[in-house]
Write a protein that holds these residues in place. Structure first.
Motif, PDB file in Angstrom:
ATOM      1  N   ILE A  80       0.832  -1.210   0.000  1.00  0.00           N
ATOM      2  CA  ILE A  80       0.000   0.000   0.000  1.00  0.00           C
ATOM      3  C   ILE A  80       0.865   1.258   0.000  1.00  0.00           C
ATOM      4  N   LEU A 122       2.424   1.843  -3.443  1.00  0.00           N
ATOM      5  CA  LEU A 122       1.422   2.384  -4.367  1.00  0.00           C
ATOM      6  C   LEU A 122       1.237   3.881  -4.154  1.00  0.00           C
ATOM      7  N   ILE A 126      -7.683   3.418  -6.220  1.00  0.00           N
ATOM      8  CA  ILE A 126      -6.709   2.326  -6.123  1.00  0.00           C
ATOM      9  C   ILE A 126      -6.327   2.018  -4.670  1.00  0.00           C
ATOM     10  N   LYS A 127      -7.103   2.519  -3.724  1.00  0.00           N
ATOM     11  CA  LYS A 127      -6.829   2.226  -2.319  1.00  0.00           C
ATOM     12  C   LYS A 127      -7.112   0.766  -2.011  1.00  0.00           C
ATOM     13  N   LEU A 128      -6.263   0.174  -1.208  1.00  0.00           N
ATOM     14  CA  LEU A 128      -6.435  -1.214  -0.783  1.00  0.00           C
ATOM     15  C   LEU A 128      -6.554  -1.266   0.731  1.00  0.00           C
ATOM     16  N   ASP A 187      -8.475  -6.877   1.776  1.00  0.00           N
ATOM     17  CA  ASP A 187      -7.971  -7.107   0.410  1.00  0.00           C
ATOM     18  C   ASP A 187      -6.712  -7.973   0.356  1.00  0.00           C
ATOM     19  N   LEU A 238      -1.109  -3.277 -11.406  1.00  0.00           N
ATOM     20  CA  LEU A 238      -1.993  -3.195 -10.244  1.00  0.00           C
ATOM     21  C   LEU A 238      -3.064  -2.127 -10.440  1.00  0.00           C
ATOM     22  N   GLN A 239      -2.633  -0.949 -10.882  1.00  0.00           N
ATOM     23  CA  GLN A 239      -3.570   0.160 -11.040  1.00  0.00           C
ATOM     24  C   GLN A 239      -4.617  -0.119 -12.119  1.00  0.00           C
ATOM     25  N   ILE A 289      -6.238  -4.154  -9.207  1.00  0.00           N
ATOM     26  CA  ILE A 289      -7.019  -3.500  -8.145  1.00  0.00           C
ATOM     27  C   ILE A 289      -8.496  -3.342  -8.532  1.00  0.00           C
ATOM     28  N   ILE A 296     -10.026  -6.662  -7.944  1.00  0.00           N
ATOM     29  CA  ILE A 296     -10.167  -6.955  -6.510  1.00  0.00           C
ATOM     30  C   ILE A 296     -11.383  -6.234  -5.926  1.00  0.00           C
ATOM     31  N   HIS A 297     -11.582  -4.985  -6.317  1.00  0.00           N
ATOM     32  CA  HIS A 297     -12.716  -4.209  -5.810  1.00  0.00           C
ATOM     33  C   HIS A 297     -14.056  -4.758  -6.305  1.00  0.00           C
TER      34      HIS A 297
END
Length: 271
Positions: free
Chosen positions: A84, A87, A103-105, A110, A253-254, A258, A261-262
């Motif tokens: 995190i 990122l 893009i917050k995890l 998560d 990831l971005q 991510i 995942i969301h």
């Protein structure tokens, strides 16, 4: 017969004396200017030397990765917070507040538990996927190019090693797609993914990203994304320590991981 002189003798002597005074003044001025230039050059050279000495001191102060490892201890392992933080640091100033929020995890919801120092790749995968055999058996409707697990590592050499290390985890029914560049052209991988069901996708950030972009690799069925974060190469560098690799990972990831995942019940594991 007298000589025809234009000036009287005393006027001539005065001019000669004045010329001598002017020449002396000129010489003194030149010497003064030369001295000032020399002093200026000396100051500049001294400043350059001091700057070079400062740079050398900074280089000496910069710690080697091996030194940092000794200070932190070899058992130091990455956590969700490390991912995190990287990122946030990477995209700081590059994205708007709204984009950063996207893009917050969450370190709890998560992520799986991180691997311990005594974990092998197989034992860690069994920890986060205890029902793996049942999951593979029940994946009869799995589409080609849609793996259940995506393992992201730093290089082709490491991917080959990992593929061997997880042999006792995979089971006979499980197929693993090799998603890295060495010895594999992207056209060959596209063809393989379009025709074959694969339960595990194992590869590097750049190639994985390219295959998702061209529509060959699909994340629809991915339940787990595993980052081979703690492994170090011969120079003791992790995937997060290598600039180009880190950039590729951040983009992957971005752009794809991510958002998936969301939108789905998918988590990140840190090997």
């Amino acid at each position: 017969m007298a000589d025809n002189l234009e000036d009287e003798w005393w006027e001539t002597d005065n001019r000669v004396q004045n010329n001598k005074i002017e020449e002396n003044s000129s010489d003194e001025g030149e010497q003064k200017n030369t001295g000032e230039v020399s002093n200026k050059r000396s100051a500049e050279e001294e400043g350059e030397d001091q700057g070079n000495r400062t740079k050398k001191k900074q280089k000496r102060k910069r710690k080697k990765i091996t030194t940092e490892l000794k200070e932190k201890g070899k058992s130091s392992r990455a956590s969700p917070t490390d991912v995190i933080d990287l990122l946030s640091k990477h995209f700081e100033g590059k994205l708007s507040p709204v984009e950063l929020d996207e893009i917050k995890l969450d370190p709890d919801s998560d992520f799986y538990v991180s691997s311990e120092s005594d974990h092998t790749p197989s034992s860690y995968l069994r920890t986060i996927l205890p029902k793996w055999k049942k999951l593979v058996k029940s994946s009869g409707d799995l589409k080609p190019g849609s793996p259940l697990v995506l393992i992201i590592t730093s290089s082709a050499i490491r991917a080959v090693q990992l593929n061997r290390d997880i042999t006792d985890f995979k089971t006979e029914e499980c197929k693993c797609a090799k998603l890295f560049a060495k010895h594999f052209k992207i056209e060959e991988q596209q063809k393989y993914l379009s025709k074959n069901v694969c339960h595990i996708g194992l590869g590097t950030p750049n190639r994985i990203c390219s295959l998702i972009k061209n529509g060959s690799l699909h994340l629809d069925s991915v339940k787990s994304v595993v980052l081979d974060w703690n492994w170090r190469d011969k120079k003791f560098k992790r995937m997060a320590d290598i600039i180009d690799l880190r950039i590729d990972l951040m983009v992957l990831l971005q752009t794809f991981i991510i958002p998936h995942i969301h939108a789905n019940k998918c988590k990140i594991g840190i090997l």
